[in-house]
Structures are given as structure tokens and as C-alpha cells.
Design a protein around this motif. Sequence first.
Motif, short mmCIF file in Angstrom:
data_model
loop_
_atom_site.label_atom_id
_atom_site.label_comp_id
_atom_site.label_asym_id
_atom_site.label_seq_id
_atom_site.Cartn_x
_atom_site.Cartn_y
_atom_site.Cartn_z
N PRO B 89 0.82 -1.22 0.00
CA PRO B 89 0.00 0.00 0.00
C PRO B 89 0.85 1.26 0.00
O PRO B 89 0.43 2.31 -0.51
CB PRO B 89 -0.82 -0.12 1.29
N ALA B 90 2.07 1.16 0.55
CA ALA B 90 2.95 2.34 0.61
C ALA B 90 3.31 2.83 -0.79
O ALA B 90 3.62 4.01 -0.99
CB ALA B 90 4.21 2.01 1.39
N ASP B 91 3.26 1.91 -1.79
CA ASP B 91 3.57 2.33 -3.16
C ASP B 91 2.60 3.40 -3.66
O ASP B 91 2.90 4.13 -4.59
CB ASP B 91 3.50 1.13 -4.13
N TRP B 92 1.43 3.42 -3.06
CA TRP B 92 0.42 4.40 -3.46
C TRP B 92 0.71 5.76 -2.81
O TRP B 92 0.16 6.77 -3.22
CB TRP B 92 -0.97 3.91 -3.04
N ASP B 93 1.53 5.73 -1.75
CA ASP B 93 1.91 6.94 -1.06
C ASP B 93 0.68 7.82 -0.80
O ASP B 93 0.65 8.99 -1.15
CB ASP B 93 2.95 7.71 -1.92
N ASP B 95 -2.55 9.50 1.46
CA ASP B 95 -2.93 9.98 2.78
C ASP B 95 -4.30 9.43 3.18
O ASP B 95 -4.92 9.87 4.13
CB ASP B 95 -2.94 11.51 2.81
N GLY B 96 -4.79 8.49 2.38
CA GLY B 96 -6.11 7.92 2.67
C GLY B 96 -7.11 8.23 1.57
O GLY B 96 -8.13 7.57 1.44
N THR B 97 -6.78 9.25 0.76
CA THR B 97 -7.68 9.56 -0.35
C THR B 97 -6.91 9.84 -1.64
O THR B 97 -7.51 10.22 -2.65
CB THR B 97 -8.54 10.82 -0.06
N THR B 98 -5.60 9.65 -1.64
CA THR B 98 -4.83 10.10 -2.80
C THR B 98 -4.15 8.97 -3.59
O THR B 98 -3.27 9.23 -4.41
CB THR B 98 -3.74 11.12 -2.38
N ALA B 99 -4.56 7.73 -3.37
CA ALA B 99 -3.99 6.62 -4.16
C ALA B 99 -4.32 6.85 -5.63
O ALA B 99 -5.46 7.14 -5.97
CB ALA B 99 -4.59 5.30 -3.69
N ASP B 100 -3.32 6.76 -6.51
CA ASP B 100 -3.63 6.93 -7.93
C ASP B 100 -3.41 5.64 -8.71
O ASP B 100 -4.36 5.00 -9.13
CB ASP B 100 -2.87 8.12 -8.53
N HIS B 101 -2.16 5.21 -8.87
CA HIS B 101 -1.95 3.93 -9.56
C HIS B 101 -0.55 3.42 -9.30
O HIS B 101 0.36 4.17 -8.94
CB HIS B 101 -2.18 4.07 -11.06
N THR B 102 -0.40 2.11 -9.50
CA THR B 102 0.90 1.49 -9.39
C THR B 102 0.89 0.30 -10.37
O THR B 102 -0.16 -0.24 -10.65
CB THR B 102 1.19 1.04 -7.93
N THR B 103 2.06 -0.03 -10.90
CA THR B 103 2.09 -1.08 -11.93
C THR B 103 2.75 -2.34 -11.38
O THR B 103 3.84 -2.28 -10.81
CB THR B 103 2.84 -0.57 -13.17
N LEU B 104 2.06 -3.48 -11.56
CA LEU B 104 2.52 -4.74 -11.00
C LEU B 104 2.30 -5.86 -12.02
O LEU B 104 1.72 -5.62 -13.08
CB LEU B 104 1.72 -5.08 -9.74
N THR B 105 2.75 -7.05 -11.67
CA THR B 105 2.49 -8.21 -12.52
C THR B 105 1.58 -9.19 -11.77
O THR B 105 1.80 -9.45 -10.58
CB THR B 105 3.81 -8.92 -12.87
N ALA B 106 0.56 -9.68 -12.47
CA ALA B 106 -0.33 -10.68 -11.85
C ALA B 106 0.31 -12.05 -12.00
O ALA B 106 0.59 -12.50 -13.12
CB ALA B 106 -1.69 -10.65 -12.53
N ALA B 107 0.52 -12.73 -10.86
CA ALA B 107 1.33 -13.94 -10.86
C ALA B 107 0.74 -15.08 -11.68
O ALA B 107 1.47 -15.84 -12.31
CB ALA B 107 1.55 -14.40 -9.41
N ASP B 108 -0.59 -15.21 -11.71
CA ASP B 108 -1.17 -16.39 -12.38
C ASP B 108 -1.21 -16.25 -13.89
O ASP B 108 -1.26 -17.26 -14.59
CB ASP B 108 -2.58 -16.69 -11.84
N VAL B 109 -1.23 -15.01 -14.39
CA VAL B 109 -1.38 -14.83 -15.84
C VAL B 109 -0.20 -14.09 -16.47
O VAL B 109 -0.11 -14.00 -17.70
CB VAL B 109 -2.69 -14.08 -16.19
N GLY B 110 0.67 -13.54 -15.62
CA GLY B 110 1.83 -12.83 -16.14
C GLY B 110 1.50 -11.52 -16.85
O GLY B 110 2.33 -10.98 -17.58
N LYS B 111 0.31 -11.00 -16.65
CA LYS B 111 -0.07 -9.74 -17.32
C LYS B 111 0.43 -8.55 -16.51
O LYS B 111 0.59 -8.62 -15.29
CB LYS B 111 -1.60 -9.65 -17.45
N THR B 112 0.65 -7.44 -17.23
CA THR B 112 1.01 -6.19 -16.58
C THR B 112 -0.27 -5.52 -16.11
O THR B 112 -1.18 -5.30 -16.91
CB THR B 112 1.73 -5.26 -17.57
#
Lengths: 367, 285
Positions: B89-93, B95-112
Amino acid sequence: MNEDQFDALQSAAEAGIDTETLTVRTDGETYDFVVPEASYTGLSDDELHAAARRHREYVTEWYFWTEVAPEPAQRRAFIRWVEQADDQSVPERRERLQEGIRREWGQLEIQVKLAEAGRRVYQLHHIDDSDERVEDLTVHTDPHEAREIRKSDEDGRYRPLSTAPTLRRGWAFVDLTPAALVETIETFYPATIANWHREQEGELDVTHWHDAVTRQTGIYGVVETWDRGEGTDHVEWVAEACCADSQCLKRREWEYDEETPLDADGGDGTFPCREPCSLVVSAARKWTRIDAEESRTYEFELTPSEKEQLEELIDAVADGRTEEIREADFSDGANRWRARFLRAKLFEDGNLDGVPTGDGGAAEGDH
Amino acid sequence: MEQALVIAAHGSHLNPGSSEPAFAHADRIRATGLFEEVRETFWKEEPHFREGLRTVAPDEVYLVPLFISEGYFTEQVLPREFRLEGFDPADWDSDGTTADHTTLTAADVGKTVHYCGPVGTHEAMSDVIIRRAESVTGDTEVGSGVGLAVVGHGTERNENSAKAIQYHADRIRERGRFDEVQALFMDEEPEVDDVTDHFESEDVVVVPLFVADGYHTQEDIPGDMGLTEDPASGWETPTVVDGTRIWYAGAVGTEPLLAEVVLERALDAGAADSTSAARAMEGTR
């Protein structure tokens, strides 16, 4: 074969076409053209055209699978499964496609026929409407309209589990392209094509019961406490209650854990179930609480027939049979008047035989 | 590169209406053709979060939670069920209302997966709340002489739930369009039960910041506010309570404009191209 298809063939030949039923290569000057029953080498443009016309069913098939059938692999594999493409030669398959091929997917019947220029056209209806004329069914062409059909059963009750064997009848999706067929199936039975294909490829990622409940948090975290290291009877009961074919058309592939298979029947469904679903986890939450209670001894006075009637009542509810019991069939223990009589005779202040439940019953605990 | 939009919503085992907003907003975005595929996924319906990503073809996915606030679902349930490896969750940095986006990989399908913040905390949600007030009053200029109550669940499980309500109430108040704007809650002070105590205006529009209509918005809140003795039989809009006309809007999530907030979330994370997106959405109105 039409000219577009030939043009596509000729331009694909430059990179080389190499399928099980058609090979086309070029050295830049002449062409080699190979189908199962004939082989040509050193063809000019015109001769290639002539060979392609002579063996046009192979060209139109190649074109369909290359240019028309949907990506990715799981969807294409499903379209091939529908017409049993891997089991028959091209001429055999095309002959059967002229008449129409029918396949079952849960309670869906898929019908595929050959259309113009080697294209396929699909129809989808309830398996029990197989003999109905399309004119007598409500016709749809937009895959997303399947949402409304999926949502409620014949009696208008909400269906939270799309693969419950309660799909209603009376509709047909017609004139579907391969991509629209896949999307319609995806709407009726979400993720079944993807999981079926993974299984076909030997890559189904099953999450067994133990791992599935260990993963839960929040209000479902409690389910983990049901796994007290006292055997797997409780999971057998869950699977028997929820996952039989009478309740869900997916074939249960999850077990207690990797090493501990369950005896309960996983069903004969075409597509697999890869982990306990949200409904099973939600029901298990309830069972975790009520199964944690200590049993105690109650004393009731029942006649032998009354005991049997209680058993019949539980069976009737568990088998979803109550609706079909005739009003005046007093031989059936789950008949409404029989049940009302039993209640009138045996209940006192809502308690069986007037015996109080005592502390801890579900009626006064968590709902 | 082909892109899919995946909407993650709660859904329900009991209430067939719960998933309606997710389908309606997805349909609208689908009609723009901005994404190769648009898929609705659910916690309680199908496809489940666990199996949603394998049903779409593109290898690049914009995942937008159709949830009101940051918290348990956006920080624990979704990352776990979608198998977003290494999510913190810290990647969103936030304050409780300001999460925008973060990019990850989904382990089961390998998609971005471009994992976006929830729709409820996007600034454009303030516009949806106002649009909801316009819809329920039938007045596109509504504001002058009118109070607006933005209603939330409260802090039962998570303090960010109240933050999201407060955030939009503050933003709308700053615009000066309504005479009064208040954040009210179901299970904490200031409570929606006493709605008329918190306003001086004769007309008060009440907009619950919920994704779907269900027990809370169709029974709890109307009952608590005194709109009706029997929520099952409905209520008048407006209903006069203690001399105040209450215009009760029902869940904000059913407002068609919310589709644009879903899309905004994906655009903020780099999806499509915003100019063509704006044009495409115009076309669906």
C-alpha cells in the motif's frame, strides 16, 4: 475460396504456411503447395491459383483459423473443440459442418454450421430447447444480453452461482461469430473457457481447500479455524452439499490439500472448478460457527413415523423437491399439510416437543 | 499494445441489483471502443477477482476498483485475489484519499496490471455527487438555497471510509454552489438520523456515497432519516421531515456519469489517450 482468401494465402506464403493440413512455400519465383491428398512443386502464380481452387476447402479452412477464429489460444482452442476439429480430417469436418454440429457446455447447447466462404455461424440455446424451433424462442444477438438470462431462474429467483443447473429456457442466441460465441459463453459461465483450456494444457492452477481457507481474512478469516487438524470430514460434507452436479455443473478438481483427496463426488462437468468459490466460502463461514458448538443430549418423544417424516423433510429441502410435492399427496412426509400437522402437534413456543434449545443455538447467536 | 479495462466490484450473493452499476458503467466504456476488452469482475459474483484476468486477452490491464474508499478491499483483498505480486500500500503513497496507480504483474497470468485507486476518492467523484443532486431534483442549476448532505458508512472498519466522504464534502463546499454542505454518517457523528439538525436550508439533497443500491441505501438510510416507516413500500421525493424537504438521491454509483470516473482512473494510469477518450465518452452520452 474467394479472391481475398487466395490473396491472403499468396502473401502468407512468403513467410511460409505450415499447418497440419496445408503447406505453402515460395522461393520468390515458384510455389510448393501440399495438402494431405496431393503435393505440387514449382507452381507459377496461375498454377498456384488453380491448385488452391482445386483444394479450396483446405484454403478456406486455413483462412478461417488464421484470420477469423478469435485470439488468444484459449478461445481458438474452444472454437476447435466445438467442431471437434482435432479429431477429423478437413473434408469430414466440412461435411459434418454442412449439417451442423452440436456440443454441450453445461446447460448450453452450441450449434455450429458452415457459412459462406468457410465462415462459421453459431447458435446457442438451452440444452432442453434443443428441439424447439428458433421462431418459438426469444432471439438475441448481443452476447451481453445473456447477463439478464443468467441472473434469475425460471421462477425469477436470483442465481448467484452462474453454473448452478438452474439456467432458464426459452431463448436463443443466433448468427454468432466465433468471437461473439465465446463472449456469450463467457457471460453465461464466466471463466469456464479459460479454466477448461488450462486443464487441457495440463496447467490448471488448482487451489485446494486448505490453502483457500488459509488465505481468507476479514469476516471469512474464521473459516480457517474449522481446520482443526481433526480430519477432513467437514470438507467432505461441504463438497457433498455444494459441489455435486445437482448443485453446480463445474467439475470439482480441488481437494482437501495436494495429498488428501476427498471421497465426495466431484461431478462429471465439462469444465473444471479450480478452488472453493465465494459461495462455498460464505456458507463455510456459517458452518464454521455452528459446527464449533458442543453437541448435547436432548430428549424428544417421536413416533417412528414422525422420525421418518423429519428425515423426509430434510431430504426434500436438500434435494429442492418441496415445490413439486402435490398439495394432497399426504403419503409424502414433506407435504405441506403433513409438515404443518407435525408443527401443530410437536412445537410448543417454537421448540420441538417443548424442549428449550438452551444457550448457544444459532437462532439466538450470530446471523 | 492492446489494453483491457477490468472493473473490480463487490457484487452480492443475495441482491441482484448490486452488480448493476458495474455492468452499466462497463457497457458505456465498452461502447467507446477505447479498450480491446472491458470486463466486470466481482468479490461475490463471477468472474471472481481470482479468475477475472484470465478471461481477457490483452497482456496489459487497467484495474479499477469500483469501491468508495481506500482500505481493506483496495489494500488487502484485491491485491491478494488478483495476485498482484509485491503490492505494498505504501507504493500508493496515499494519505487515505490520494492513491492513484501502481504497476505490477499478476502472478497467475503474467499480465502487466496498472492497479488504480478506487473510484470513490477520485476528484471527479465530486462532480458525480453534484450530478446526482441535479438528477434527483430535476434541476441542473441546483445549489442556491439548498443544502447537500454527502452520506457515508463511517468508520466501522476503516478510517479512510470517512475521509473519502469528508474529502468530497469539503471540495463541494469550497465551490460555493450549495448554501451548506455536510458530511454525515450511518454509524458515527454527525449521524444521518438527525439530518435536519445539521441544516438550516428548507431543501436538503442527500447523496449516499455508495456504489450500489442495497440494504444500506434503500432501507437503513431512508428509515433512519424518517423518510418512511416502511422502506419496502418506498417514499416520496421530496419528503418533508421536520419542516425540511429531503431529496434523497439513492446510491451515487448508479449515476451514469460515474463511468467517466472509472475511465479517468485508467487514463490517469496511462491508458488510451485522453483526448480521444473524452471524445469517445461524449459519443456515449
